[in-house]
Design an enzyme around this catalytic site. Sequence first.
Site, short mmCIF file in Angstrom:
data_model
loop_
_atom_site.label_atom_id
_atom_site.label_comp_id
_atom_site.label_asym_id
_atom_site.label_seq_id
_atom_site.Cartn_x
_atom_site.Cartn_y
_atom_site.Cartn_z
N ASP A 37 0.79 -1.24 0.00
CA ASP A 37 0.00 0.00 0.00
C ASP A 37 0.82 1.29 0.00
OD1 ASP A 37 -2.30 -1.43 -0.05
OD2 ASP A 37 -2.78 -1.20 2.08
N HIS A 240 29.89 3.76 -4.62
CA HIS A 240 28.45 4.09 -4.51
C HIS A 240 27.91 3.80 -3.12
CE1 HIS A 240 27.96 3.91 -9.16
NE2 HIS A 240 28.47 5.04 -8.73
N ASP A 257 29.12 13.06 -1.73
CA ASP A 257 28.66 13.17 -3.13
C ASP A 257 27.15 13.38 -3.04
OD1 ASP A 257 27.93 12.85 -5.78
OD2 ASP A 257 29.17 11.07 -6.12
N ASP A 268 25.27 17.45 -9.48
CA ASP A 268 26.03 16.28 -9.03
C ASP A 268 27.39 16.79 -8.54
OD1 ASP A 268 27.11 13.79 -8.62
OD2 ASP A 268 27.07 13.17 -10.74
N HIS A 347 37.21 4.66 -12.13
CA HIS A 347 36.02 5.08 -12.88
C HIS A 347 36.40 6.13 -13.92
CE1 HIS A 347 35.93 8.77 -10.46
NE2 HIS A 347 36.03 8.03 -9.37
N HIS A 351 30.32 12.23 -16.80
CA HIS A 351 29.17 11.78 -17.59
C HIS A 351 28.36 13.01 -17.96
CE1 HIS A 351 27.07 12.35 -13.73
NE2 HIS A 351 28.09 11.71 -13.19
N HIS A 358 22.98 10.59 -14.62
CA HIS A 358 23.84 10.06 -15.70
C HIS A 358 23.01 10.25 -16.96
CE1 HIS A 358 26.35 7.30 -12.85
NE2 HIS A 358 26.45 8.57 -12.57
N GLU A 381 34.98 14.54 -12.47
CA GLU A 381 35.02 13.96 -11.13
C GLU A 381 36.09 12.89 -10.93
OE1 GLU A 381 31.75 11.24 -10.30
OE2 GLU A 381 30.76 11.86 -12.15
N TYR A 385 41.41 6.32 -4.71
CA TYR A 385 40.86 5.49 -3.62
C TYR A 385 41.94 4.49 -3.20
CZ TYR A 385 36.97 7.57 -6.07
OH TYR A 385 36.15 8.47 -6.71
N ARG A 403 37.43 12.24 -3.83
CA ARG A 403 36.87 12.55 -5.15
C ARG A 403 36.46 14.02 -5.12
NH1 ARG A 403 33.52 8.64 -5.78
NH2 ARG A 403 31.52 9.52 -5.14
N GLU A 405 34.16 16.66 -7.56
CA GLU A 405 33.26 16.64 -8.72
C GLU A 405 32.55 17.97 -8.89
OE1 GLU A 405 30.00 13.79 -8.35
OE2 GLU A 405 29.73 13.82 -10.52
N1 GLY Z 1 26.69 10.67 -7.95
C1 GLY Z 1 26.93 9.72 -8.97
C2 GLY Z 1 28.04 10.11 -9.81
O1 GLY Z 1 28.86 10.90 -9.41
O2 GLY Z 1 28.14 9.73 -10.93
MN MN Z 2 28.45 12.38 -7.95
MN MN Z 3 28.79 12.14 -11.23
#
Ligand code: GLY
Ligand code: MN
Ligand code: MN
Length: 438
Positions: A37, A240, A257, A268, A347, A351, A358, A381, A385, A403, A405
């Site tokens: 529900d 993540h 982040d 982002d 990574h 993006h 994304h 970004e 690590y 990181r 970004e």
């Molecule tokens: N927050 C997800 C990324 O940085 O792509």
């Molecule tokens: Mn991010």
């Molecule tokens: Mn990002």
Amino acid sequence: MNHREEWARRRRALLREMGRDAIAILPGAEEKFRNRDVSYRFRQSSDFLYLTGFEEPGAVAVFVPGRSEGEYLLFCNPRDRERETWIGRRAGPEGAVEQYGADLGFSIAQLDAEMPRLLEGVDRIFYTMGQNEAFDHRVIDWVNGLRARVRSGIASPETFISLEPLVHEMRLFKSKVEIAEMRRAARVSVAAHRRVLRMLAPGLHEYDVAAEVLHEFMRAGCEEAYGTIAGGGVNACILHYTQNSDLLKDGDLLLLDAGCESRGYAADITRTFPVNGRFSPEQRAVYDVVLAAQQEAIATCRRGRHWNEPYEATVRVITQGLVRLGLLRGPVRELIRDRAYEEFYMHRAGHWLGLDVHDVGSYKIDGHWRELEPGMVLTVEPGIYLRPGNRRIPKRFQGIGVRIEDDVLITRKDPDVLTRPLVKSADDIEQGMHVGRA
Ligand code: GLY
Ligand code: MN
Ligand code: MN
């Protein structure tokens, strides 16, 4: 800012691109249940939002270029006093026309009756298969129904074309209205990071940080564009991480982040702050490498440069930095060739950013990285690590994750960093935290 005119402009562009003898069928998102529900907060699918602005679940948009009775048809839930009392307001087919600019509005219950008529004599169907199996079957049934009547002189559509590439190419280039909205998302997200900078201290939990972020988003009428990542200490090395459950300790870094969504458009942002207000020498050394990499990458975000150039810049600076810190050994050129940096930087550099965090849009054209053009928005970004337990990493560096970004708009001139007002150098962060405490 007139959103109705903006949606109409996008539809005109789509109709033009489709050409005659064509139809596009675009189902919107359905309501999704979280548990018994209880439904998740509704989020319209981005393509649907882009073309219609309509934010109710269970709607279907149909576009028929050149159709004299109407080129844009919207099928949606009808007005219903009982349902609206329990669940919420509905525009209904009348509102679809009056408020959302549809040429014709229908109850969703009429879809199966109307579609065969609309498909008659059409050559090409723009529809994306494979996203909603039940709806795919309905589309196929409509077409098969027409095929069965071919002998009575009815022409049935012969070609299926995915609608996505058309719409996604449009979405890749942001209009003035979209850029204004993305600036707003950036502004609110910057405020959220600042708020954390002011309150951060050992003894808080990661969820305290996430709560501050959400507070700042919600008081601006925004929501999270994605689950906030508030990773303290070694959790910064989980890309993540969204559990946000752990204690923030003296001497840890916090990798935050977090970005909001403003009327559908995402920001982002990542910053990495020392929990106690001071970077250790090792933390600062790693931080400065990531920052230099990010700055080099942002400098390449110019029209005519290709998509992969920012990434290549980050790889170069990060590999040099890792050698300098003694974390990689050997000639930089060979380390880059062998992708030795991937152990610590696993990574990509970013993006596209827009209605989806994304965002859509191709990264290559005919097998080549596409050129950056004014109106595109991307994130930059890079990160390093240094996972705990990795014996190739000296103990004093283990568990450091950084990181940084930002969101960058490509213009005719210099890169326009939408998130520029947020502190970034190690000195400015320490200073900002110090002032926040005073
Ligand atoms: N927050 C997800 C990324 O940085 O792509
Ligand atoms: Mn991010
Ligand atoms: Mn990002």
